[in-house]
Scaffold this motif. Sequence first.
Motif, PDB file in Angstrom:
ATOM      1  N   TYR A 150      63.764 133.540 116.496  1.00  0.00           N
ATOM      2  CA  TYR A 150      64.775 133.456 115.436  1.00  0.00           C
ATOM      3  C   TYR A 150      65.789 134.598 115.557  1.00  0.00           C
ATOM      4  O   TYR A 150      66.971 134.424 115.229  1.00  0.00           O
ATOM      5  CB  TYR A 150      64.091 133.474 114.072  1.00  0.00           C
ATOM      6  CG  TYR A 150      65.036 133.241 112.913  1.00  0.00           C
ATOM      7  CD1 TYR A 150      65.735 132.041 112.794  1.00  0.00           C
ATOM      8  CD2 TYR A 150      65.243 134.214 111.941  1.00  0.00           C
ATOM      9  CE1 TYR A 150      66.610 131.817 111.746  1.00  0.00           C
ATOM     10  CE2 TYR A 150      66.107 134.004 110.890  1.00  0.00           C
ATOM     11  CZ  TYR A 150      66.796 132.802 110.790  1.00  0.00           C
ATOM     12  OH  TYR A 150      67.668 132.593 109.751  1.00  0.00           O
ATOM     13  N   MET A 207      68.412 124.322 116.966  1.00  0.00           N
ATOM     14  CA  MET A 207      69.080 124.662 115.712  1.00  0.00           C
ATOM     15  C   MET A 207      70.602 124.654 115.844  1.00  0.00           C
ATOM     16  O   MET A 207      71.309 125.187 114.996  1.00  0.00           O
ATOM     17  CB  MET A 207      68.589 126.027 115.219  1.00  0.00           C
ATOM     18  CG  MET A 207      67.114 126.027 114.840  1.00  0.00           C
ATOM     19  SD  MET A 207      66.563 127.566 114.061  1.00  0.00           S
ATOM     20  CE  MET A 207      67.386 127.454 112.448  1.00  0.00           C
ATOM     21  N   ARG A 233      59.289 124.233 111.921  1.00  0.00           N
ATOM     22  CA  ARG A 233      59.115 122.833 112.316  1.00  0.00           C
ATOM     23  C   ARG A 233      59.492 122.581 113.765  1.00  0.00           C
ATOM     24  O   ARG A 233      59.135 121.555 114.350  1.00  0.00           O
ATOM     25  CB  ARG A 233      59.935 121.927 111.386  1.00  0.00           C
ATOM     26  CG  ARG A 233      61.442 122.090 111.492  1.00  0.00           C
ATOM     27  CD  ARG A 233      62.149 121.304 110.385  1.00  0.00           C
ATOM     28  NE  ARG A 233      63.601 121.453 110.414  1.00  0.00           N
ATOM     29  CZ  ARG A 233      64.416 120.660 111.078  1.00  0.00           C
ATOM     30  NH1 ARG A 233      63.910 119.646 111.783  1.00  0.00           N
ATOM     31  NH2 ARG A 233      65.711 120.855 111.036  1.00  0.00           N
ATOM     32  N   HIS A 234      60.252 123.513 114.375  1.00  0.00           N
ATOM     33  CA  HIS A 234      60.670 123.334 115.765  1.00  0.00           C
ATOM     34  C   HIS A 234      59.626 123.846 116.763  1.00  0.00           C
ATOM     35  O   HIS A 234      59.837 123.760 117.974  1.00  0.00           O
ATOM     36  CB  HIS A 234      61.991 124.060 116.011  1.00  0.00           C
ATOM     37  CG  HIS A 234      63.142 123.515 115.216  1.00  0.00           C
ATOM     38  ND1 HIS A 234      63.615 122.232 115.380  1.00  0.00           N
ATOM     39  CD2 HIS A 234      63.903 124.086 114.242  1.00  0.00           C
ATOM     40  CE1 HIS A 234      64.636 122.032 114.556  1.00  0.00           C
ATOM     41  NE2 HIS A 234      64.827 123.141 113.850  1.00  0.00           N
ATOM     42  N   ARG A 250      60.174 125.472 106.936  1.00  0.00           N
ATOM     43  CA  ARG A 250      60.873 124.180 106.973  1.00  0.00           C
ATOM     44  C   ARG A 250      62.001 124.173 107.995  1.00  0.00           C
ATOM     45  O   ARG A 250      62.159 123.227 108.776  1.00  0.00           O
ATOM     46  CB  ARG A 250      61.440 123.875 105.580  1.00  0.00           C
ATOM     47  CG  ARG A 250      62.125 122.510 105.463  1.00  0.00           C
ATOM     48  CD  ARG A 250      62.912 122.434 104.173  1.00  0.00           C
ATOM     49  NE  ARG A 250      63.992 123.430 104.152  1.00  0.00           N
ATOM     50  CZ  ARG A 250      64.588 123.860 103.042  1.00  0.00           C
ATOM     51  NH1 ARG A 250      64.180 123.419 101.868  1.00  0.00           N
ATOM     52  NH2 ARG A 250      65.575 124.741 103.106  1.00  0.00           N
ATOM     53  N   ASP A 251      62.800 125.263 108.029  1.00  0.00           N
ATOM     54  CA  ASP A 251      64.000 125.274 108.863  1.00  0.00           C
ATOM     55  C   ASP A 251      63.737 125.725 110.294  1.00  0.00           C
ATOM     56  O   ASP A 251      64.435 125.306 111.214  1.00  0.00           O
ATOM     57  CB  ASP A 251      65.056 126.192 108.238  1.00  0.00           C
ATOM     58  CG  ASP A 251      65.508 125.707 106.867  1.00  0.00           C
ATOM     59  OD1 ASP A 251      65.330 124.503 106.584  1.00  0.00           O
ATOM     60  OD2 ASP A 251      66.026 126.533 106.084  1.00  0.00           O
ATOM     61  N   VAL A 252      62.755 126.613 110.483  1.00  0.00           N
ATOM     62  CA  VAL A 252      62.490 127.183 111.808  1.00  0.00           C
ATOM     63  C   VAL A 252      61.127 126.755 112.341  1.00  0.00           C
ATOM     64  O   VAL A 252      61.014 126.283 113.479  1.00  0.00           O
ATOM     65  CB  VAL A 252      62.577 128.734 111.756  1.00  0.00           C
ATOM     66  CG1 VAL A 252      62.245 129.330 113.115  1.00  0.00           C
ATOM     67  CG2 VAL A 252      63.965 129.169 111.306  1.00  0.00           C
ATOM     68  N   GLU A 301      61.159 128.215 103.126  1.00  0.00           N
ATOM     69  CA  GLU A 301      62.374 127.790 103.825  1.00  0.00           C
ATOM     70  C   GLU A 301      62.277 128.060 105.321  1.00  0.00           C
ATOM     71  O   GLU A 301      62.743 127.267 106.147  1.00  0.00           O
ATOM     72  CB  GLU A 301      63.587 128.510 103.226  1.00  0.00           C
ATOM     73  CG  GLU A 301      63.931 128.058 101.811  1.00  0.00           C
ATOM     74  CD  GLU A 301      65.147 128.790 101.259  1.00  0.00           C
ATOM     75  OE1 GLU A 301      65.707 129.639 101.994  1.00  0.00           O
ATOM     76  OE2 GLU A 301      65.530 128.527 100.105  1.00  0.00           O
TER      77      GLU A 301
END
Length: 418
Positions: A182, A216, A146-147, A142-144, A139
């Motif tokens: 993050y 985000m 990818r940026h 995928r969520d972090v 996750e």
Amino acid sequence: MTTPNSEFLKTMTERGFLHQCSDLAGLDKLAGDGRIVAYVGYDCTAPSLHVGSLISIMMLTWLQKHGGKPIALMGGGTTRVGDPSGKDETRQIRSVEEIEANKTGMQQVFAKFLHFGDRTSDAMMVDNAEWLAPLNYIEFLRDVGRHFSVNRMLTMDSAKLRLDREQELSFIEFNYMLLQAYDFVELNRRYGCNLQMGGSDQWGNIVTGIDLGRRMGAKEQLYALTCPLLTTASGAKMGKTAAGAVWLNEAQLSAYDYWQFWRNTEDADVSRFLKLFTFLPLDEIAKLEQLSGSEINEAKKVLATEATALLHGRDKADAASETARKTFEQGALAADLPTVEIPRGDLDAGLGILSAFVKAGLVASNSEARRQIQGGGLKVNDEAVTSDKANLTTADAGSAGVIKLSLGKKKHVLLKPV
């Protein structure tokens, strides 16, 4: 913008804290409106912070004095990875138990500088393990992940310098900037944190956090503010001495030795350090700047006493100053000198002079002690040591009941038989 309007950024500029800012005008307006919530991260790599961390603690303290809300972020999560910034080799992997023990030791310092509580500007202490430890790797990618552009990550100093030197950069370290970025996103979501501060070596990681926040969906602009990485006038790294790091916890370094560290400041650094590491008003510092020649020693004593009072309290700072005065100006044996207890049996049997100075913490090894003896740098009870074969006995304690060991003119320890 040359002259900030907010008191916080005026202080950062006038006292020498400001190195880089992502948007000085925008941050100045935010500070003027009293809406700054700022954090600095501290990884739990040792049981105490050292004086190299003090500049960022002072930044948090000035922020609070001017109405902002400081957050001390403990790196219970990021310490498990290790920050490669400024390092030539992979950091040691520490156990969770060691990290927790280090965190407990480090936390002691912050209450000396910051006020914690429930008011708007009261400080908070948060551990990033709260959100990093439970992360699901898939996750997170995928969520972090990818940026992030690997191409851009490779241009960051934390990675580029290591690779340019053909030194290994582990995959786990390479991920550190993702975790730090993050952190900023999570602190913004949870506590409205809108500013990250740190040393100039953290600039790349901090602006990466700003970019990640934008990607985000952060609802407000995020900001970066860095301070210079301090070196002394002679080029030495701030907080490092021949004896090792200058620790902030008294268990690792006595108030007297801390006072002595500041007293031994190079002449060219006194004014700068008074601005950075004390709360003395700038007009008082300006008067001290006029001192020259032997008078500069008076300014050094002010620096030592004021800096020590912030960390250890006024009573211990004054006691350290008085101990130094008695030791150096009167030549007396001051009872408040750092004391190391030694089993009486060791002295009865004859304690080797090299071992004695190592046990006292004045030298790191027998070989260093030998070099100091050859240069005339070691003394016992104010008498120069001339042989590395000499032994100390209980007779050396004399009527005072202690043995005074000295390294040079300014470092002294009492050996006390028990």
